[in-house]
Design a protein around this motif. Sequence first.
Motif, PDB file in Angstrom:
ATOM      1  N   GLN A  88       0.826  -1.214   0.000  1.00 35.08           N
ATOM      2  CA  GLN A  88       0.000   0.000   0.000  1.00 35.08           C
ATOM      3  C   GLN A  88       0.858   1.261   0.000  1.00 35.08           C
ATOM      4  OE1 GLN A  88      -2.396  -1.063   3.444  1.00 35.08           O
ATOM      5  NE2 GLN A  88      -4.151  -1.575   2.166  1.00 35.08           N
ATOM      6  N   LYS A 129      -2.622  -5.095  -7.980  1.00 35.36           N
ATOM      7  CA  LYS A 129      -3.773  -4.715  -7.146  1.00 35.36           C
ATOM      8  C   LYS A 129      -4.974  -5.590  -7.468  1.00 35.36           C
ATOM      9  CE  LYS A 129      -4.688  -0.320  -6.299  1.00 35.36           C
ATOM     10  NZ  LYS A 129      -4.846   1.146  -6.502  1.00 35.36           N
ATOM     11  N   SER A 133      -6.388  -8.073  -4.505  1.00 33.92           N
ATOM     12  CA  SER A 133      -7.525  -7.320  -3.956  1.00 33.92           C
ATOM     13  C   SER A 133      -8.159  -8.020  -2.757  1.00 33.92           C
ATOM     14  CB  SER A 133      -8.579  -7.079  -5.046  1.00 33.92           C
ATOM     15  OG  SER A 133      -9.052  -8.314  -5.568  1.00 33.92           O
ATOM     16  N   GLU A 134      -8.364  -9.341  -2.859  1.00 32.72           N
ATOM     17  CA  GLU A 134      -8.988 -10.071  -1.744  1.00 32.72           C
ATOM     18  C   GLU A 134      -8.062 -10.099  -0.527  1.00 32.72           C
ATOM     19  OE1 GLU A 134     -11.079 -14.376  -0.679  1.00 32.72           O
ATOM     20  OE2 GLU A 134     -10.228 -14.039  -2.661  1.00 32.72           O
ATOM     21  N   ASP A 137      -8.076  -6.694   1.167  1.00 30.46           N
ATOM     22  CA  ASP A 137      -9.326  -6.448   1.898  1.00 30.46           C
ATOM     23  C   ASP A 137      -9.468  -7.346   3.124  1.00 30.46           C
ATOM     24  OD1 ASP A 137     -10.037  -4.550   0.047  1.00 30.46           O
ATOM     25  OD2 ASP A 137     -11.306  -5.897  -1.134  1.00 30.46           O
ATOM     26  N   ARG A 138      -9.046  -8.594   2.997  1.00 30.16           N
ATOM     27  CA  ARG A 138      -9.354  -9.605   4.007  1.00 30.16           C
ATOM     28  C   ARG A 138      -8.339  -9.671   5.140  1.00 30.16           C
ATOM     29  NH1 ARG A 138     -12.799 -12.234   7.096  1.00 30.16           N
ATOM     30  NH2 ARG A 138     -12.211 -14.388   7.528  1.00 30.16           N
ATOM     31  N   GLN A 141      -8.689  -7.479   8.280  1.00 30.04           N
ATOM     32  CA  GLN A 141      -9.851  -7.893   9.076  1.00 30.04           C
ATOM     33  C   GLN A 141      -9.526  -9.128   9.912  1.00 30.04           C
ATOM     34  OE1 GLN A 141     -13.134  -8.514   6.378  1.00 30.04           O
ATOM     35  NE2 GLN A 141     -12.912  -6.511   5.419  1.00 30.04           N
TER      36      GLN A 141
END
Length: 250
Positions: A88, A129, A133-134, A137-138, A141
């Motif tokens: 990132q 990217k 992506s998964e 995002d994951r 979390q």
Amino acid sequence: MGPGRTIIDQSISSLQMISADIFSIEESLKSKCSHVIGKFSIERLWMAFSDLSEKLSSVYYFVCDNWGNIESNPIFCREVLSFVKSFQIFDEALNSLGNLMDKNAGCLESAYTDGFIVYEYFALLNSSKSRFSEVIDRIPQVCDMHSARRTRFRGMAKDLKQYIKGANDEFLDRLIHDHIIVGGKAEWIGPKNEATLFAQKYMLSQKIMNDAFIFYGRNGSCSIVQFSKDKCCNEKESYRIWPILSKYSI
């Protein structure tokens, strides 16, 4: 994680180095004076491109092959989170340079005849990217979930010291949530019927309980727990262990 950790660590190092070089190029263009530092950074970008592309592919395939283990193991998950954060930062650095290029059309081309490598990095960034992506995002979390879980189970080993010997909070956390035994067997030193209550509370099978704990018979010799033989005969609330177990829910 073994070789996978090396792949991730090497990729993080590459991303950090390249992000620093991109920042140097941006600062050099902003200064509108000597481009010596920026020129050096451009040259390093050329040399690093193929290597970074290969590393990102290796990380992607490793994560795909080990996704279940990464999600269930907080240590592995934090390793991948470190990669995500470095990726990132690379994304932000490259887009910041891109914004400068948009505002000052042709600035890169006029400053560096070999500056077109930056556009190659944009192509690599966009394809990566999409791939990651998964993961992006994951993974944060999942790491937050692991952190919250450790907080919920903090102090459990101490509270169960009359029942369990040789286990810490992480041992109990991994046993209860993931059915994984960390660091070898612990000892169950409390009554066996309360061990069956522990298993019932956290949905642990008889096999897992015997894999996780050493039990003792009345004569002090090693034994096993048998749910049918060692079951609780009274209401669960009547057992001393129950108030402790009630404090720690999955």
